[in-house]
Design an enzyme around this catalytic site. Sequence first.
Site, mmCIF file in Angstrom:
data_model
loop_
_atom_site.group_PDB
_atom_site.id
_atom_site.type_symbol
_atom_site.label_atom_id
_atom_site.label_comp_id
_atom_site.label_asym_id
_atom_site.label_seq_id
_atom_site.Cartn_x
_atom_site.Cartn_y
_atom_site.Cartn_z
ATOM 1 N N LYS A 39 71.283 -48.156 -8.082
ATOM 2 C CA LYS A 39 71.704 -49.200 -9.269
ATOM 3 C C LYS A 39 72.984 -48.692 -10.097
ATOM 4 O O LYS A 39 73.214 -47.520 -10.177
ATOM 5 C CB LYS A 39 70.568 -49.906 -9.689
ATOM 6 C CG LYS A 39 69.954 -48.788 -10.639
ATOM 7 C CD LYS A 39 68.682 -49.176 -11.252
ATOM 8 C CE LYS A 39 68.216 -48.122 -12.287
ATOM 9 N NZ LYS A 39 66.880 -48.388 -12.530
ATOM 10 N N ARG A 138 57.239 -55.881 -18.092
ATOM 11 C CA ARG A 138 58.502 -56.233 -17.845
ATOM 12 C C ARG A 138 58.530 -57.296 -16.787
ATOM 13 O O ARG A 138 58.365 -58.703 -17.004
ATOM 14 C CB ARG A 138 59.381 -55.209 -17.491
ATOM 15 C CG ARG A 138 60.983 -55.285 -17.637
ATOM 16 C CD ARG A 138 61.697 -54.108 -17.567
ATOM 17 N NE ARG A 138 61.758 -53.831 -16.160
ATOM 18 C CZ ARG A 138 62.265 -52.424 -15.764
ATOM 19 N NH1 ARG A 138 63.287 -51.822 -16.661
ATOM 20 N NH2 ARG A 138 62.387 -52.101 -14.513
ATOM 21 N N TYR A 280 97.562 -41.782 -33.996
ATOM 22 C CA TYR A 280 97.507 -43.024 -35.089
ATOM 23 C C TYR A 280 96.670 -42.553 -36.154
ATOM 24 O O TYR A 280 95.802 -41.754 -36.114
ATOM 25 C CB TYR A 280 96.557 -44.184 -34.560
ATOM 26 C CG TYR A 280 97.359 -45.094 -33.317
ATOM 27 C CD1 TYR A 280 98.496 -45.543 -33.412
ATOM 28 C CD2 TYR A 280 96.685 -45.050 -32.271
ATOM 29 C CE1 TYR A 280 99.120 -46.369 -32.507
ATOM 30 C CE2 TYR A 280 97.157 -45.816 -30.999
ATOM 31 C CZ TYR A 280 98.328 -46.521 -31.246
ATOM 32 O OH TYR A 280 98.854 -47.215 -30.377
ATOM 33 N N MET A 328 93.853 -45.813 -26.393
ATOM 34 C CA MET A 328 93.409 -47.086 -25.430
ATOM 35 C C MET A 328 93.695 -46.160 -24.038
ATOM 36 O O MET A 328 92.965 -46.186 -23.258
ATOM 37 C CB MET A 328 94.134 -48.217 -25.276
ATOM 38 C CG MET A 328 93.666 -49.114 -24.109
ATOM 39 S SD MET A 328 94.579 -50.764 -23.940
ATOM 40 C CE MET A 328 94.152 -51.712 -25.538
HETATM 41 C C1 PLP Z 1 66.055 -46.927 -12.282
HETATM 42 C C2 PLP Z 1 64.800 -47.136 -11.444
HETATM 43 C C3 PLP Z 1 64.091 -46.070 -10.736
HETATM 44 C C4 PLP Z 1 64.623 -44.568 -10.708
HETATM 45 O O1 PLP Z 1 64.741 -44.211 -11.891
HETATM 46 P P1 PLP Z 1 65.214 -42.555 -12.207
HETATM 47 O O2 PLP Z 1 64.583 -42.214 -13.531
HETATM 48 O O3 PLP Z 1 66.937 -42.652 -12.121
HETATM 49 O O4 PLP Z 1 64.772 -41.748 -11.063
HETATM 50 C C5 PLP Z 1 63.083 -46.270 -10.186
HETATM 51 N N1 PLP Z 1 62.290 -47.410 -10.139
HETATM 52 C C6 PLP Z 1 62.948 -48.658 -10.814
HETATM 53 C C7 PLP Z 1 62.198 -49.933 -10.826
HETATM 54 C C8 PLP Z 1 64.297 -48.417 -11.524
HETATM 55 O O5 PLP Z 1 64.492 -49.365 -12.157
#
Ligand code: PLP
Length: 388
Positions: A39, A138, A280, A328
């Site tokens: 992700k 969550r 700047y 920038m």
């Molecule tokens: C991001 C995530 C992980 C991985 O976490 P790390 O600490 O980067 O290993 C695992 N499970 C879920 C549901 C996540 O959102």
Amino acid sequence: MAEQHPTSWIELSGKALRRNIRYLKKRIGKGPRFCSVIKGNAYGHGIRPFVHMAERVGVDCFAVYDAFEAEQALNASTGMTEIMVMGMMDHDAVEWAVHKGISFYVFDADRMQTAIDAAGHCARPARVHLELETGLNRTGLEGVELDRVVDLIRHNRDRVDVVGLCTHFAGAESIANHTRVTHQIVRYGEVVDELKDRGIQPKFHHAACSAAVLTIPETVMDMVRVGIAQYGFWPSKETRMHNLLSLENSFKKDPLQRVISWKSQVMGLKQVPAGNFVSYGTSYLTARNETMAVIPVGYAHGFSRSLSNRGHVLIRGKRAAVVGMVNMNMIMVDVTDINGVVPGDEVVMIGKQGRREITVSAFTDLTQNVNYETLTRLPSEIPRKIVE
Ligand SMILES: *Cc1c(COP(=O)(O)O)cnc(C)c1O
């Protein structure tokens, strides 16, 4: 037409990734599936190149947050690696995922129903992981919502393939959360038992993220979801200490190696006589005759303004300080004490050059360890290159 050169680029080390995965698999053992969490644009590494690299070193599954990322992973993949969506999907996305055989989390009855309907349209079962509430509070399933999902599954056996039962810990990287995480482990076991009694007994159970894999081995079960550690970062200083102290390899090299580097080149040089402000404003005044190198990277490229008069880069194996404000598209760095700097010299914003290194945490931060955030903020437009 010739391709234009980018002002900066990100390099991904195939060797570092191979070593990290080998080390993590050794810690996990042979049985469990290794699900690579990609992700956040593969934690800033870039989904496309990362998927390509990770498939070559052997991962069983990719976990993404949403359907957009799932599609990127699917396009980059050989098609042999499982893809799992852990977060957001609208109705169309659920339909698409079922059609493509992509598995996804279910954390409410609505999504379960959508998945069942989609399975009907595609004549292919929806592949789901039930996310159980154990204390993160969550998105997990619990109470009547869980009952509704279980009923839907029991009435639509041919349309639902329950691939996994899972949960996520509320901060396994810190001992401060130990009690809470311990309760979660117990609670997970209880819910799994209840579901077993109700005829739901999938192939995979998964809870462990990087920190859990590295500090709470009983959470490994038969699948792990590893993010940050595969990229070569410890989830926290605590996790690192815990491992380096408890392993017999405490005096050896860090078993995790950074996969990412971010580089640019010197665009030009400028001599600034003593007593002049640079860039700047008036935040930097030369104290002597100074040589500045202009680097074509600024906050538009992810080089934070908070590094004004504070950050460093590496040039010719030496540290050069950022002077004045981060603009920038440019920064000025002081190379007065570095001999022989010429335009075109390699500049390292993150990573190693010679014997020196700028770490991701030193790159942004000053007080806390925020590798996760810093990495994911690297703009996706910066080109990624795979190197050995
Ligand atoms: C991001 C995530 C992980 C991985 O976490 P790390 O600490 O980067 O290993 C695992 N499970 C879920 C549901 C996540 O959102």
